[in-house]
Design an enzyme around this catalytic site. Structure first.
Site, PDB file in Angstrom:
ATOM      1  CD  GLU A  77       4.339   0.951   6.946  1.00  7.03           C
ATOM      2  OE1 GLU A  77       5.168   1.264   7.817  1.00  7.03           O
ATOM      3  OE2 GLU A  77       4.017   1.721   6.007  1.00  7.03           O
ATOM      4  CG  ASP A 125      -0.277   0.054   2.529  1.00  6.24           C
ATOM      5  OD1 ASP A 125       0.706  -0.694   2.719  1.00  6.24           O
ATOM      6  OD2 ASP A 125      -0.713   0.826   3.401  1.00  6.24           O
TER       7      ASP A 125
END
Length: 380
Positions: A135, A71
């Protein structure tokens, strides 16, 4: 044919995986890993995408793990970019795109290294890749979900390397063997509203709040420890929402962030904040409520076999002897450290999250070489 980590990085950049969207990134990785003999399992939780991949037997005598995330943060001002943020354009030896540095290049490098390693020299052991799509967000259902699932399924990494960018300026200059703790405190000060011409009839929450903030910011938390710099406290915002210049408000808020070393815990610092607030209440009659969010505790993987292994490989492939450091912000290593010993090594990180985020393509190849050497030496 060797797996090309540059091409894999480009393919991942083309997946628009702004947290919490996956954009196809984990399916792309699962396809390549499955083709190389990895058993892949999606471990999504509460809509957050996660991927677990293992080559070798569960419960093998030796298991090496990699952790990372696909991400990315939002693009920001798209007009400020000189290229499509998800176009993966290569220009003058640089690969451009959101996530190029943080950290699709790192994921591509360790995935490529793992694929080539198990294909060319199958080890007597297992290799695990734990990759999350959460994250850059709240990190509540990412690596923690993977670790929870692994515990339930009896999956175990003996050691783990997180592929976050770790080098400030030059490839190979720094390995992270720990991280500072991080906590955010939101302070609400409550007094008594009144006319600014008659302050004696009011209790000004701003007076008490400013006094408290000055006490907190002026207090030396510590002088640092053997492996950590001194802890820091930063006041990041003060808010009243008061549009009137002749009204003393009833309430005011402030937010501060503390980055702390292993001399403290989130609980001990919370207790300190409450004691300081109580002292100011006694002086000013202003009441305080403190809401604390602890993002992670300070931790350290003491220098030893794992950091030595990584340092030798980094020096062999880059020609630099890396410094062992605990600087920087937080990473998912703060969760992995409860599972097994963990260190971090990756690329130069000073362009991450920036407009025109980019990575030198030579560094991606070199990072794969470092990871491949680590695997070979670990299982030799």
């Amino acid at each position: 044919m060797p797996t090309d980590p540059i091409a894999l990085t480009a393919d991942l950049i083309r997946c628009p995986s702004v947290t919490p969207e996956d954009g196809g990134a984990l399916d792309l990785l699962a396809g390549k890993l499955s083709a190389a003999g990895f058993t892949c399992q999606r471990v999504d939780r509460n809509g957050t995408p996660n991927l677990f991949a293992r080559w070798g037997d569960k419960g093998a005598a030796k298991t090496f793990g990699f952790n990372g995330h696909t991400d990315v943060v939002p693009v920001g001002d798209r007009a400020a970019w000189t290229t499509d943020p998800f176009g993966a354009e290569t220009r003058d030896g640089w690969l451009y795109g959101r996530g190029a540095t943080d950290m699709k290049s790192g994921v591509a490098a360790f995935a490529a290294a793992a694929i080539d390693f198990v294909t060319d020299t199958p080890p007597d052991g297992a290799v695990i890749l734990a990759i999350t799509g959460d994250e850059e967000g709240d990190a509540t259902d990412g690596t923690t979900a993977l670790l929870d699932w692994m515990a339930k399924e009896g999956e175990q990494m003996d050691v783990c390397l997180v592929g976050e960018p770790t080098c400030p300026n030059e490839m190979g200059e720094m390995i992270k063997i720990g991280r500072r703790g991080s906590m955010t405190a939101r302070i609400t000060a409550t007094g008594k509203q009144g006319h600014s011409a008659y302050p004696h009839l009011a209790v000004n929450p701003l007076t008490g709040l400013v006094r408290l903030l000055d006490r907190l910011a002026s207090y030396p938390l510590d002088d640092g420890t053997d492996h950590f710099d001194p802890s820091t406290l930063a006041i990041v915002t003060i808010d009243t929402g008061n549009p009137a210049s002749n009204v003393i408000p009833a309430e005011a808020q402030a937010t501060l962030n503390i980055r702390f070393n292993d001399e403290h815990t989130g609980a001990s610092l919370t207790e300190w904040l409450e004691e300081e607030a109580e002292a100011v209440t006694d002086e000013s009659e202003v009441a305080f409520r403190i809401d604390v969010r602890i993002s992670g505790e300070a931790f350290l993987t003491p220098p030893g076999p794992l950091s030595d292994l990584v340092a030798r490989s980094v020096e062999a492939e880059t020609g630099r002897q890396p410094v062992l450091s605990t600087t920087g912000g937080t990473s998912d290593a703060r969760f992995v450290k409860d599972h097994c010993p963990v260190v971090e090594f990756g690329l130069v990180g000073h362009r991450m999250h920036a407009v025109d985020e980019r990575v030198c393509t030579d560094q991606i190849d070199r990072l794969k070489a470092v990871y491949l050497r680590i695997l070979r030496d670990y299982f030799s």
